[in-house]
Design a protein around this motif. Structure first.
Motif, PDB file in Angstrom:
ATOM      1  N   GLY A  28       7.731   2.103  -6.020  1.00 12.48           N
ATOM      2  CA  GLY A  28       7.904   0.825  -5.849  1.00 12.48           C
ATOM      3  C   GLY A  28       6.597   0.478  -4.446  1.00 12.48           C
ATOM      4  N   CYS A  29       6.042   1.288  -4.196  1.00 10.71           N
ATOM      5  CA  CYS A  29       5.144   0.966  -2.836  1.00 10.71           C
ATOM      6  C   CYS A  29       3.994   0.240  -3.383  1.00 10.71           C
ATOM      7  CB  CYS A  29       4.553   2.375  -2.481  1.00 10.71           C
ATOM      8  SG  CYS A  29       3.419   2.401  -1.345  1.00 10.71           S
ATOM      9  N   MET A  31       0.953   0.023  -2.434  1.00  9.26           N
ATOM     10  CA  MET A  31      -0.328   0.372  -1.887  1.00  9.26           C
ATOM     11  C   MET A  31      -0.590   1.958  -2.616  1.00  9.26           C
ATOM     12  SD  MET A  31      -1.348  -1.663   0.333  1.00  9.26           S
ATOM     13  CE  MET A  31      -3.005  -0.924   0.926  1.00  9.26           C
ATOM     14  N   VAL A  32       0.095   2.142  -3.444  1.00 11.22           N
ATOM     15  CA  VAL A  32       0.114   3.555  -4.228  1.00 11.22           C
ATOM     16  C   VAL A  32      -1.066   3.756  -4.601  1.00 11.22           C
ATOM     17  CG1 VAL A  32       1.251   3.121  -6.321  1.00 11.22           C
ATOM     18  CG2 VAL A  32       1.691   5.296  -5.104  1.00 11.22           C
ATOM     19  N   ASN A  33      -1.778   2.638  -5.420  1.00  8.30           N
ATOM     20  CA  ASN A  33      -2.987   3.005  -6.034  1.00  8.30           C
ATOM     21  C   ASN A  33      -4.085   3.260  -5.194  1.00  8.30           C
ATOM     22  OD1 ASN A  33      -1.831   2.241  -8.567  1.00  8.30           O
ATOM     23  ND2 ASN A  33      -2.410   0.335  -8.657  1.00  8.30           N
ATOM     24  N   GLU A  34      -4.045   2.975  -4.058  1.00 11.06           N
ATOM     25  CA  GLU A  34      -5.268   3.183  -3.111  1.00 11.06           C
ATOM     26  C   GLU A  34      -4.844   4.761  -2.546  1.00 11.06           C
ATOM     27  OE1 GLU A  34      -7.468   1.043  -3.036  1.00 11.06           O
ATOM     28  OE2 GLU A  34      -6.236  -0.128  -4.231  1.00 11.06           O
ATOM     29  N   MET A  35      -3.830   5.129  -2.640  1.00 13.35           N
ATOM     30  CA  MET A  35      -3.247   6.316  -1.666  1.00 13.35           C
ATOM     31  C   MET A  35      -4.007   7.771  -2.462  1.00 13.35           C
ATOM     32  SD  MET A  35       0.658   5.327  -0.764  1.00 13.35           S
ATOM     33  CE  MET A  35       0.841   4.073   0.951  1.00 13.35           C
ATOM     34  N   ASP A  36      -4.017   8.870  -1.649  1.00 14.78           N
ATOM     35  CA  ASP A  36      -4.690   9.951  -2.165  1.00 14.78           C
ATOM     36  C   ASP A  36      -3.542  10.986  -2.280  1.00 14.78           C
ATOM     37  OD1 ASP A  36      -4.373  10.482   0.543  1.00 14.78           O
ATOM     38  OD2 ASP A  36      -6.095  11.214   0.822  1.00 14.78           O
ATOM     39  N   ILE A  37      -2.133  10.903  -1.884  1.00 11.02           N
ATOM     40  CA  ILE A  37      -1.227  11.576  -2.108  1.00 11.02           C
ATOM     41  C   ILE A  37      -0.095  10.519  -2.102  1.00 11.02           C
ATOM     42  CG2 ILE A  37      -1.534  13.865  -1.242  1.00 11.02           C
ATOM     43  CD1 ILE A  37      -0.179  13.550   1.133  1.00 11.02           C
ATOM     44  N   TYR A  67       8.231  -1.414   4.174  1.00 13.49           N
ATOM     45  CA  TYR A  67       9.645  -1.134   4.058  1.00 13.49           C
ATOM     46  C   TYR A  67      10.408  -0.986   2.703  1.00 13.49           C
ATOM     47  CZ  TYR A  67       9.291  -0.671   9.184  1.00 13.49           C
ATOM     48  OH  TYR A  67       9.371  -0.232  10.515  1.00 13.49           O
ATOM     49  N   THR A  68       9.364  -1.232   1.546  1.00 13.09           N
ATOM     50  CA  THR A  68      10.048  -1.282   0.454  1.00 13.09           C
ATOM     51  C   THR A  68      10.579   0.035  -0.109  1.00 13.09           C
ATOM     52  OG1 THR A  68       8.173  -2.748  -0.362  1.00 13.09           O
ATOM     53  CG2 THR A  68       9.305  -1.661  -2.039  1.00 13.09           C
ATOM     54  N   CYS A  69       9.974   1.111   0.491  1.00 13.03           N
ATOM     55  CA  CYS A  69      10.119   2.420   0.170  1.00 13.03           C
ATOM     56  C   CYS A  69      11.671   2.619   0.647  1.00 13.03           C
ATOM     57  CB  CYS A  69       9.539   3.560   0.631  1.00 13.03           C
ATOM     58  SG  CYS A  69       8.708   3.326   2.391  1.00 13.03           S
ATOM     59  N   GLU A  70      11.880   2.159   2.132  1.00 16.23           N
ATOM     60  CA  GLU A  70      13.370   2.331   2.629  1.00 16.23           C
ATOM     61  C   GLU A  70      14.326   1.844   1.789  1.00 16.23           C
ATOM     62  OE1 GLU A  70      14.149  -0.072   5.564  1.00 16.23           O
ATOM     63  OE2 GLU A  70      15.903   1.102   6.371  1.00 16.23           O
ATOM     64  N   VAL A  71      14.069   0.307   1.352  1.00 17.55           N
ATOM     65  CA  VAL A  71      15.075  -0.356   0.742  1.00 17.55           C
ATOM     66  C   VAL A  71      15.649   0.379  -0.674  1.00 17.55           C
ATOM     67  CG1 VAL A  71      15.424  -2.536  -0.318  1.00 17.55           C
ATOM     68  CG2 VAL A  71      14.281  -2.500   1.808  1.00 17.55           C
ATOM     69  N   LEU A  79      11.132   5.951   4.996  1.00 15.12           N
ATOM     70  CA  LEU A  79       9.510   6.523   4.912  1.00 15.12           C
ATOM     71  C   LEU A  79       8.709   5.773   5.694  1.00 15.12           C
ATOM     72  CD1 LEU A  79       7.845   8.770   3.596  1.00 15.12           C
ATOM     73  CD2 LEU A  79       8.065   7.489   1.253  1.00 15.12           C
ATOM     74  N   ALA A  80       8.866   4.511   5.891  1.00 19.09           N
ATOM     75  CA  ALA A  80       7.814   3.811   6.742  1.00 19.09           C
ATOM     76  C   ALA A  80       7.835   4.434   8.329  1.00 19.09           C
ATOM     77  CB  ALA A  80       8.232   2.607   6.884  1.00 19.09           C
ATOM     78  N   LYS A  81       9.029   5.016   8.699  1.00 20.94           N
ATOM     79  CA  LYS A  81       9.039   5.543   9.912  1.00 20.94           C
ATOM     80  C   LYS A  81       8.545   6.935   9.798  1.00 20.94           C
ATOM     81  CE  LYS A  81      12.818   3.150  11.845  1.00 20.94           C
ATOM     82  NZ  LYS A  81      14.400   3.014  11.930  1.00 20.94           N
ATOM     83  N   VAL A  82       8.604   7.511   8.566  1.00 21.15           N
ATOM     84  CA  VAL A  82       7.952   8.915   8.523  1.00 21.15           C
ATOM     85  C   VAL A  82       6.296   8.586   8.755  1.00 21.15           C
ATOM     86  CG1 VAL A  82       7.592  10.819   7.270  1.00 21.15           C
ATOM     87  CG2 VAL A  82       9.894   9.956   7.228  1.00 21.15           C
ATOM     88  N   MET A  83       5.804   7.642   8.030  1.00 18.58           N
ATOM     89  CA  MET A  83       4.531   7.572   7.860  1.00 18.58           C
ATOM     90  C   MET A  83       4.012   7.166   9.470  1.00 18.58           C
ATOM     91  SD  MET A  83       3.366   7.607   4.988  1.00 18.58           S
ATOM     92  CE  MET A  83       3.578   7.292   3.052  1.00 18.58           C
TER      93      MET A  83
END
Ligand code: SF4
Ligand code: SF4
Length: 125
Positions: A28-29, A31-37, A67-71, A79-83
């Motif tokens: 659901g992220c 930004m995932v297409n831009e991320m390296d992991i 916060y999409t990941c958290e939801v 996960l937003a807090k982990v980042m």
């Protein structure tokens, strides 16, 4: 427990071993297409003691703290807090860093997500 993992959990307030790697966060992220992991891989790396790899990734700086990941997380991992914890660890390692808005190219100001700029200024001005 590995020191870095302990620090991530302390700053984020999250138990990283709650994550069972379902991948719903990454699916659901926005930004995932831009991320390296992938976001779930950030947690996996921490779980297996390879947080350094996550710390050196582009992913943690591309996370828009939406916060999409958290939801979506069935295990209640924020996960937003982990980042954010990973970014904080790097900033603390580097000492004081200031962003001079005058030095950011106009094109970047026009193209970067507002959230990215605001998040940067909150930490570095
Ligand atoms: S959604 Fe939650 S449990 Fe699933 S991989 Fe992401 S953090 Fe782990
Ligand atoms: S908070 Fe970050 S990792 Fe989570 S969905 Fe949003 S951009 Fe992706």
């Amino acid at each position: 427990m590995n020191e870095l993992l302990k620090k991530i959990e302390e700053i984020s307030g999250q138990n990283l071993f709650s994550c069972y790697q379902c991948g719903k966060c990454s699916a659901g992220c926005p930004m995932v297409n831009e991320m390296d992991i992938l976001p779930n891989q950030v947690i996996r790396l921490a779980q297996i003691g390879l947080s350094e790899k996550a710390l050196n990734s582009k992913t943690i700086w591309l996370c828009a703290s939406c916060y999409t990941c958290e939801v979506r997380c069935p295990r209640g991992v924020d996960l937003a807090k982990v980042m954010e914890a990973l970014r904080q660890i790097i900033l603390r390692q580097r000492g004081k860093i200031f962003t001079d808005i005058e030095k950011i190219p106009k094109k970047e100001i026009e193209e970067l997500p507002q959230m990215c700029l605001i998040s940067n200024f909150r930490k570095t001005t």
